[in-house]
Design a protein around this motif. Structure first.
Motif, PDB file in Angstrom:
ATOM      1  N   ARG A 430       0.865  -1.186   0.000  1.00 13.08           N
ATOM      2  CA  ARG A 430       0.000   0.000   0.000  1.00 13.08           C
ATOM      3  C   ARG A 430       0.900   1.233   0.000  1.00 13.08           C
ATOM      4  N   ILE A 431       0.751   2.072  -0.997  1.00 15.99           N
ATOM      5  CA  ILE A 431       1.602   3.250  -1.118  1.00 15.99           C
ATOM      6  C   ILE A 431       0.789   4.524  -0.921  1.00 15.99           C
ATOM      7  N   GLY A 432       1.484   5.594  -0.631  1.00 10.12           N
ATOM      8  CA  GLY A 432       0.815   6.870  -0.404  1.00 10.12           C
ATOM      9  C   GLY A 432       0.272   6.961   1.010  1.00 10.12           C
ATOM     10  N   ASP A 433      -0.283   8.110   1.347  1.00  9.35           N
ATOM     11  CA  ASP A 433      -0.827   8.366   2.679  1.00  9.35           C
ATOM     12  C   ASP A 433      -2.280   8.771   2.537  1.00  9.35           C
ATOM     13  N   SER A 434      -3.160   7.888   2.913  1.00  9.14           N
ATOM     14  CA  SER A 434      -4.602   8.148   2.762  1.00  9.14           C
ATOM     15  C   SER A 434      -5.090   9.243   3.693  1.00  9.14           C
ATOM     16  N   ASN A 435      -4.291   9.582   4.745  1.00 10.41           N
ATOM     17  CA  ASN A 435      -4.720  10.607   5.703  1.00 10.41           C
ATOM     18  C   ASN A 435      -4.279  12.013   5.320  1.00 10.41           C
ATOM     19  N   GLY A 436      -3.515  12.122   4.238  1.00  6.67           N
ATOM     20  CA  GLY A 436      -3.091  13.443   3.790  1.00  6.67           C
ATOM     21  C   GLY A 436      -2.011  14.079   4.628  1.00  6.67           C
ATOM     22  N   ASN A 437      -1.259  13.280   5.381  1.00  8.09           N
ATOM     23  CA  ASN A 437      -0.207  13.829   6.238  1.00  8.09           C
ATOM     24  C   ASN A 437       1.070  14.090   5.438  1.00  8.09           C
TER      25      ASN A 437
END
Length: 989
Positions: A430-437
């Motif tokens: 899983r890549i990226g940050d789903s929480n927008g941090n």
């Protein structure tokens, strides 16, 4: 500002005139007249040798250059003995920002010394034109976004503001020192497209008469050889040789062998210039051309465009040659016209080389070469090179099978020792940050000192052909360590930098795809081909896998101009190949960080991830520390592999992906044909665009213009700076050279064995927290994560001297069971770092010597190997033998090189470092290669006297040593000449 004129002579009646085609008569030194005078069979000499011969002839003065030098080179024999050193006075010098800073520091220090003497500081100017291009400091921190270029530029200025402020001062302080700001292009492409003039001239009298001569240069980057494609002789050198050239002094090199490569036929449809250069690199590496000139000739060479020729010249360091040279011909003139040079300049080039009998690429058999090789261009096939060396060419059709074979092969067969089950294993990530941090990310090429290559052989100009234990050119790998900051850290990377997704990751997956490097971005045919392929891919609905970090780093703004003009840039953008900067990025390890989850998965599962790049270097982990398989290829293939997402693909039988209708799209379906490319080529060569972009570059970077300009002829040194410090070379400087004195009661700083390289001696790579340099920076308030590299701090001698002799592999025989930069302080008997021991010895007024075995100073020419030695208080180096350039560099820094007699060394003399050393026979004056006496006083009081040979080899080197080095020598010359002649009459030899 003094008017510098050229001195003329008429040796062998060679001072003649020619019609410049501009309504004026020009003067020149005629090589055909040398043949008329019976001095040599000039018309049969390789053209590259003739260009160097012209410099030797023109600069004849019986001081720096003798008649014997002229006769020796004019009499060059194809298979003669190579014992003569050539004093080559170059026409100009090319610098990049990392290697250029210390040269500007030295110029600034000379100005400061003149100011302290109350003299006119304007007399300190480079004596040949110097161009510095800021191109090595941009990193791919941000990619695949519309604002990536701007964000990367902002990070670049944040990291390098101190250095840039200093360079900006230099730009306004010196008339002969020009700075190309960041964001304009790579130094070699800027050189090819703008800086190079082909023929230069100097005034010889007040009536405006001029003497014309070939454009020649040295540069502080190994890929300076790219300019060989324009018929210009030049190569990369170390800082001290570049400094000598900048100050009008000769750059010495051993008379070379010249390998002629006869090119026949023409390239087939679907074959690119990159495919050709990979074939040439493979062939010439096998032919062992290390340290030789390579000169291309024949009808195939005649047919190649200048960008194709430059692509081949660029890779000279990778095949190990000093140069990969193409003589001047009509294609040269055509390219100069297309890139905005004036018609008058182009006509002078044509007429000058015609007058010299050097216009046109020779046909087979017309020139005497040491060896002649042949290559039929029609046999060249689409290829890539890798995964660890530039010479390891793989046919594109074989890439899947070959990579899978490498995965299985053991390490001793250049493999990765993976099992059959490893080949098929894949991991969900899983890549990226789903929480927008936002978060901190790091990355880039490996720079640990332990990862530096081991040099095993050196036999070339400036050590540029140094061979590592893996049969690579060690210099280029060291360059990747030294010419970039570390670590590539972004403190507040936004979430949108890495899109949120779930991917599958396995061995052979491509995680970096970079169209980068002067090798290919200077060549419109392959750049347009990449754009055309991207357009066709987008139109078919193909996309790049989210795991791939794609980037486009054009070699100059001209590339962006024609990609936008042809409408191709938007398609590259849609595939993630947004412009990230104009400079050396991925090709020097400035690849920036990977998505953190991807890097974690690679390291956790020991995956052999791949990078694909259009660069010239692919050493393991140098592109990125976590990426072990790196492949060089043409720009269109970079796009193709990014679309495929994996290196192990059979392009004939496997599609790159599925189109909008679920149908497979194969590489052949979207490949750019020769007709596709040729239809757009005219837009890539718009002379007005070149003149416009290069005519206004000072206004094209607002961030550069925002840096406050430090005015004044003399630099105001800042004690608080950890990047720029005034070096101590001119402390207590006076117009009178110091008196030559015996070296008495010296101690050995270290005793080394055979093959100690300049890379052992010189600071390189990352700075360790507990090293002397690391402690110094921390005491100055620098956090460990902000250390950057030794390369980025070359302008601060306090950092560099602390890193001299600090290599983790160096072995000081005074402490036989240790490795690293340590020694024994005598007579105390305490073990400590070499730097700390030097401080103690210098505080006590004790001179130092270094004792070594065979081939001391082998490896690449590194200025800090000699500068650091001098600043540690070393007065003499006593070795069994020296690498020739490092020996010269020691003299240039005022350090005495001495050579043991045959059969004598530290072991036969039973030296352990407890001795006291005296060197006698100096105070009455020194002469080249005379015999001096080394008196050894042992700890028990026994005294032994042994003869040693003074390895000051030429009369000019005697002067350098007498003055304390090349810088004080030139400084005294300049001051004396300014005071003894009216300003308009100053003549520099």
């Amino acid at each position: 500002m003094s008017i510098i004129k050229i001195m003329t002579h008429n040796l062998f009646d060679t001072y003649q005139s020619f019609d410049t085609g501009t309504g004026a008569t020009g003067h020149y030194y005629s090589l055909p007249q040398l043949e008329e005078a019976g001095i040599g069979n000039i018309s049969r000499l390789p053209v590259s040798i003739r260009v160097v011969l012209e410099s030797v002839l023109r600069n004849y003065d019986e001081k720096k250059v003798s008649e014997a030098n002229v006769r020796a080179l004019a009499g060059w024999q194809a298979n003669g003995q190579r014992t003569e050193e050539i004093p080559f006075v170059v026409a100009r010098v090319l610098l990049q920002d990392f290697t250029g800073v210390p040269l500007l520091v030295d110029l600034a220090a000379m100005r400061s010394a003149v100011a302290r003497l109350g003299k006119d500081t304007s007399i300190i100017e480079p004596l040949v034109p110097v161009d510095l291009v800021i191109d090595h400091s941009v990193q791919v921190d941000y990619a695949s976004t519309n604002d990536a270029f701007q964000k990367n530029m902002e990070m670049e200025f944040k990291r390098n503001r101190s250095r840039y402020q200093f360079l900006k001062w230099g730009q306004q302080a010196f008339n002969g020192f020009a700075v190309i700001p960041p964001g304009i292009g790579i130094c070699h492409q800027v050189n090819l497209e703008f800086l190079a003039k082909g023929v230069l001239s100097k005034k010889i009298d007040d009536d405006g008469d001029e003497v014309f001569y070939p454009d020649t240069l040295v540069g502080t980057d190994s890929h300076t050889t790219m300019i060989n494609g324009l018929g210009i002789v030049g190569w990369g050198v170390g800082g001290i040789e570049a400094e000598a050239g900048m100050l009008g002094q000769p750059v010495y090199f051993l008379t070379p062998d010249v390998v002629g490569v006869n090119l026949k036929g023409s390239l087939k449809e679907g074959v690119t210039a990159t495919d050709l250069v990979l074939r040439v690199t493979e062939m010439l590496r096998q032919a062992k051309v290390v340290g030789k000139f390579v000169e291309f000739h024949g009808e195939g060479a005649q047919s190649l465009s200048v960008p194709d020729r430059a692509t081949i010249g660029n890779m000279s360091p990778e095949y190990g040659a000093t140069m990969g040279f193409f003589p001047v011909d009509e294609k040269t003139c055509e390219y100069m016209t297309q890139t905005g040079r004036t018609p008058e300049q182009v006509e002078i080039v044509r007429r000058y080389y015609t007058a010299q009998g050097m216009f046109g690429i020779p046909r087979a058999g017309e020139i005497d070469y040491t060896t002649t090789l042949e290559l039929d261009l029609s046999t060249v096939e689409p290829s890539v090179a890798g995964p660890k060396r530039p010479q390891d060419r793989i046919r594109l059709d074989d890439i899947k099978e070959r990579f899978n074979e490498l995965l299985r092969n053991p390490a001793n067969l250049s493999g990765y020792a993976k099992s059959e089950s490893d080949l098929e294993r894949r991991f969900k990530v899983r890549i990226g940050d789903s929480n927008g941090n936002s978060h901190t990310i790091i990355g880039g090429g490996a720079q640990a000192t332990e990862s530096a290559p081991e040099v095993v052989e050196t036999s070339t100009v400036g050590g540029l052909g140094s061979t590592s234990e893996k049969d690579t050119n060690a210099l280029t790998e060291i360059e990747m360590m030294n010419n970039r900051p570390t670590p590539s850290r972004v403190d507040d990377a936004p979430a949108e930098q890495f899109p949120h997704a779930t991917i599958s990751l396995g061995n052979g997956d491509v995680v970096i795809a970079a169209i980068t490097s002067c090798t290919n971005t200077s060549n419109p045919s392959v750049m347009l081909a990449a754009g055309i392929l991207a357009k066709k891919a987008v139109e078919r609905g193909l996309k790049v896998n989210p795991a791939v970090k794609a980037s486009l780093a054009p070699g100059s703004r001209v590339v962006t101009e024609y990609l936008e003009k042809t409408g191709l840039q938007p398609y590259l953008d849609q595939l993630g190949f947004n412009t990230v900067g104009y400079g050396c990025t991925t090709c020097i390890g400035n690849s920036g960080p990977l998505e953190p989850h991807i890097e974690d998965a690679i390291n956790e599962h020991d995956l052999i991830a791949a990078s694909v790049l259009s660069g010239n270097r692919n050493f393991e982990a140098r592109v990125h520390q976590s990426v072990k398989a790196n492949f060089l290829m043409s720009p269109p293939l970079v796009v193709a592999f990014a679309l495929a997402g994996r290196i192990s693909i059979d392009f004939h039988n496997e599609p790159l992906g599925l189109d909008k209708n679920g149908k497979g799209v194969f590489l052949r379906d979207i490949w750019a044909s020769l007709d596709d490319v040729s239809d757009l080529m005219q837009q890539a060569f718009d002379p007005a665009a070149y003149r416009n972009l290069y005519g206004e570059f000072e206004h094209q970077n607002p961030l550069w213009n925002e840096i406050p300009s430090i005015e004044g002829d003399v630099y105001e040194w800042e004690d608080v700076s950890t990047y720029i410090q005034e070096p101590p070379y001119f402390e207590k400087f006076s117009m009178k050279p110091g008196t030559l004195t015996e070296i008495k009661a010296a101690r050995a700083l270290a005793i080394f064995g055979d093959s100690v390289t300049t890379d052992h001696i010189s600071p390189a790579g990352a700075i360790k927290a507990k090293s002397p340099a690391g402690r110094y920076l921390q005491l100055r308030g620098v956090e460990v994560e902000d250390f950057n590299s030794y390369g980025s701090r070359r302008g601060n001698h306090q950092v560099m001297v602390r890193g001299t002799f600090a290599n983790v592999r160096i072995k000081n025989l005074m402490l036989p069971d240790t490795e690293g930069g340590v020694t024994c302080l005598e007579p105390v008997g305490e073990q400590m770092s070499i730097y700390d021991a030097s401080v103690n010895y210098q505080a006590a007024g004790i001179p130092l010597v270094v004792i070594a075995g065979q081939e001391y100073g082998t490896g690449s020419s590194r200025d800090w190997a000699a500068k650091g030695t001098r600043l540690l208080g070393v007065r003499a180096v006593i070795a069994q033998s020296f690498e020739r350039i490092h020996r010269s560099n020691l003299v240039g820094m005022g350090v005495l090189p001495l050579q043991f007699m045959e059969g004598t060394n530290a072991q036969t003399l039973d030296l352990d470092g407890s001795e006291v050393y005296d060197i006698t026979g100096i105070e009455d004056g020194v002469h080249p290669r005379e015999e001096l006496n080394l008196r050894i006083t042992r700890a028990n009081g026994e005294i032994e006297n042994i003869p040693v040979v003074l390895r000051i080899d030429t009369p000019i080197e005697v002067e350098y040593y007498r003055h304390g080095g090349i810088l004080p020598y030139v400084l005294r010359q300049l001051i004396a000449q300014s005071e003894n002649a009216p300003a308009a009459e100053v003549q520099l030899y």
